[in-house]
Design an enzyme around this catalytic site. Structure first.
Site, PDB file in Angstrom:
ATOM      1  N   HIS A  37       0.836  -1.202   0.000  1.00 27.62           N
ATOM      2  CA  HIS A  37       0.000   0.000   0.000  1.00 27.62           C
ATOM      3  C   HIS A  37       0.870   1.251   0.000  1.00 27.62           C
ATOM      4  CE1 HIS A  37      -3.026  -2.942   1.100  1.00 27.62           C
ATOM      5  NE2 HIS A  37      -3.979  -2.041   1.001  1.00 27.62           N
ATOM      6  N   LYS A 105      -9.038 -10.105   7.215  1.00 34.50           N
ATOM      7  CA  LYS A 105      -9.737 -10.488   8.441  1.00 34.50           C
ATOM      8  C   LYS A 105      -9.964  -9.277   9.323  1.00 34.50           C
ATOM      9  CE  LYS A 105      -5.778 -11.986  11.262  1.00 34.50           C
ATOM     10  NZ  LYS A 105      -5.764 -11.567  12.665  1.00 34.50           N
TER      11      LYS A 105
HETATM   12  S1  SF4 Z   1      -4.502 -17.288  13.857  1.00 30.88           S
HETATM   13 FE1  SF4 Z   1      -3.247 -16.055  15.238  1.00 30.88          FE
HETATM   14  S2  SF4 Z   1      -1.261 -15.907  14.295  1.00 30.88           S
HETATM   15 FE2  SF4 Z   1      -2.707 -16.584  12.736  1.00 30.88          FE
HETATM   16  S3  SF4 Z   1      -3.412 -14.701  11.739  1.00 30.88           S
HETATM   17 FE3  SF4 Z   1      -4.839 -15.141  13.405  1.00 30.88          FE
HETATM   18  S4  SF4 Z   1      -4.046 -13.969  15.149  1.00 30.88           S
HETATM   19 FE4  SF4 Z   1      -2.406 -14.102  13.638  1.00 30.88          FE
END
Ligand code: SF4
Lengths: 187, 289
Positions: A37, A105
């Site tokens: 970015h 996410k």
């Molecule tokens: S599972 Fe844990 S280590 Fe993996 S992306 Fe999610 S927060 Fe980060």
């Protein structure tokens, strides 16, 4: 509703997606996180070229683990990273490159949601940490740009095959599953 | 699992491989239990992908998450100062051999060392004891959950209610970012630094072992119920499986202080322990037995 999408995506398809839809993707997907970015927008400011693959891309907020060397790259694990880190830069990315979908996410800010609504872009939530399952869907690596940024920060050009399940978490009507959940939280 | 004599750096490579590719049994069970009570479709699909991913990672011997984190080591028992060098070598080898993602960067230049080492790395906590064995536990900590760490220096008058409020708010404000369902590590008391340290170390305690302190045991249960009734759900997309467990550690603190720290472990809270016996044999442990 379960939807199978072929990338690159057109605006009409993107606008037809609704919050809560479950999506699987076939076709090109590019990774890009913090450093991509920053560099891409800086290049625009300085009148420099950017890789063509970013145009109308499906942008995956992901810093994968890749094994092998040029010509034999293979994806080992590649789940989503926290999208909120890109909040302040994403609106401009969507405007400048015509990004049609962002995979990540945790969701993004209301400002980014507004830009998505205006420009025709959706946010697709991938299961955080499901890196091996998602790597299966990423299938093949067609190339890499900006490897000097390091393995997690480079642009990895994937050819996906049934990448998912991805949940439409922010759609083009300004709906956000995250906001809905937040408003109904019992503290 | 008992393995014949190995050097400490080999043990460290094996520990990191184990922690990253195989989820501790107690966390696997907690995920299955969560899927059992979850009624929200999207939440159920998220738990499904997580469990599918855990199986594939173990089967293929690949890290279950691409963020293989910054490894935190806890060393106890009888050891000498050479152990730090051996652990360092283990991290270097593991990064190449498994492979782990190179995550360690200079905080100012952001330059990546490429081998997960650098100033202040790896992070090792030493606890010498009179035991004859050496016990090494590794807790690779990903950034998604680590970035949600919170510390509050509460007024003592805020009491246990203030502690609960702070833990609940910290977890809910973190939303989907630390990859829920999470394990919530809580430190109560100590000074600011030890409070955060306790919150992190609490994540090394298996979920299937009850807290020996009945007051903390009850508090863990109350927080567990409150957080799972919140509606946040897996990945913050809604549902009733927000946390897999709450683990609390406490220490005495100053009469004018009430420190509380929250250190979240994502569903992929990776941990493994090795016990190296004086004859060199090694036992690997994941989760409470
Ligand atoms: S599972 Fe844990 S280590 Fe993996 S992306 Fe999610 S927060 Fe980060």
């Amino acid at each position: 509703m379960m939807v199978f999408l072929e990338t690159p995506l057109d605006e009409k398809t993107v606008r037809s997606l609704k919050v809560g839809d479950v999506v699987y993707i076939n076709g090109p997907v590019m990774t890009g996180r913090d450093e991509v970015h920053i560099r891409a927008l800086k290049n625009i400011d300085e009148g420099k070229e950017n890789p063509e693959c970013l145009r109308n891309a499906v942008l995956y907020h992901c810093g994968p683990i890749i094994s092998g060397t040029e010509g034999s790259y293979e994806v080992v694990a590649a789940g989503p990273t926290t999208s909120a880190r890109m909040n302040s830069l994403e609106s401009r990315m969507i405007e400048e490159f015509g990004i049609r979908a962002i995979i990540g996410k945790g969701g993004m800010s209301k400002d980014v949601g507004e830009t998505m609504k205006r420009c025709g872009c959706v946010y697709l939530a991938a299961t955080g940490g499901a890196a091996v399952t998602l790597a299966e869907g990423l299938a093949r690596i067609e190339g890499v740009e900006w490897l000097d940024l390091g393995m997690p920060e480079a642009i990895w050009k994937f050819r996906t095959s049934r990448l998912g399940p991805l949940i439409v978490a922010m759609d083009c009507n300004g709906n956000s599953l995250y906001e809905q959940v937040k408003e109904n939280l019992k503290r | 699992m008992i393995v014949l004599p190995e050097t400490v750096d080999e043990v460290v490579v094996k520990l990191l491989r184990l922690a990253n590719t195989r989820l501790s049994h107690d966390i696997g069970w907690a995920l299955e239990a969560a899927a059992g009570w979850e009624t929200n479709d999207i939440a159920y699909s998220q738990l499904g992908s997580i469990m599918d991913n855990v199986k594939k990672a173990e089967f293929l011997g690949r890290p279950m998450c691409q963020d293989t984190g910054i490894p935190v080591f806890y060393v106890s028992g009888s050891f000498d100062s050479s152990i730090s060098e051996k652990i360092t070598e283990g991290v270097r080898r593991a990064t190449k051999e498994i492979p782990l993602r190179p995550n360690a960067v200079d905080p100012i230049t952001r330059e990546n060392s490429g081998d997960n080492l650098g100033e202040g790395m790896p992070i090792i906590h030493y606890r010498p004891t009179d035991d004859e064995f050496i016990e090494i536990t590794v807790l690779p900590k990903g950034a998604g959950s680590e970035n949600m760490t919170k510390l509050a220096m509460l007024n003592p008058s805020e009491g246990i209610e203030g502690v609960k409020r702070f833990v609940i708010d910290s977890v809910l404000d973190a939303g989907g970012r630390p990859c829920p369902p999470t394990i919530v590590g809580v430190g109560i008391g100590g000074l600011s630094d030890t409070c955060v340290e306790m919150a992190k170390e609490a994540l090394t305690v298996p979920l299937d072992v009850r807290n020996p302190d009945p007051v903390l045991d009850k508090l863990e249960e109350e927080l567990f119920i409150a957080l799972n009734s919140s509606g946040l759900g897996p990945m913050g997309l809604g549902g009733s499986s927000t946390v897999l467990g709450v683990r609390i550690k406490k220490a005495f603190c100053h009469t004018a202080s009430l420190p509380v720290a929250v250190n979240i472990g994502c569903w992929a809270t990776r941990r493994a322990t090795a016990r190296i016996m004086p004859n060199g044999t090694v036992e690997y442990i994941q989760g409470g037995e």
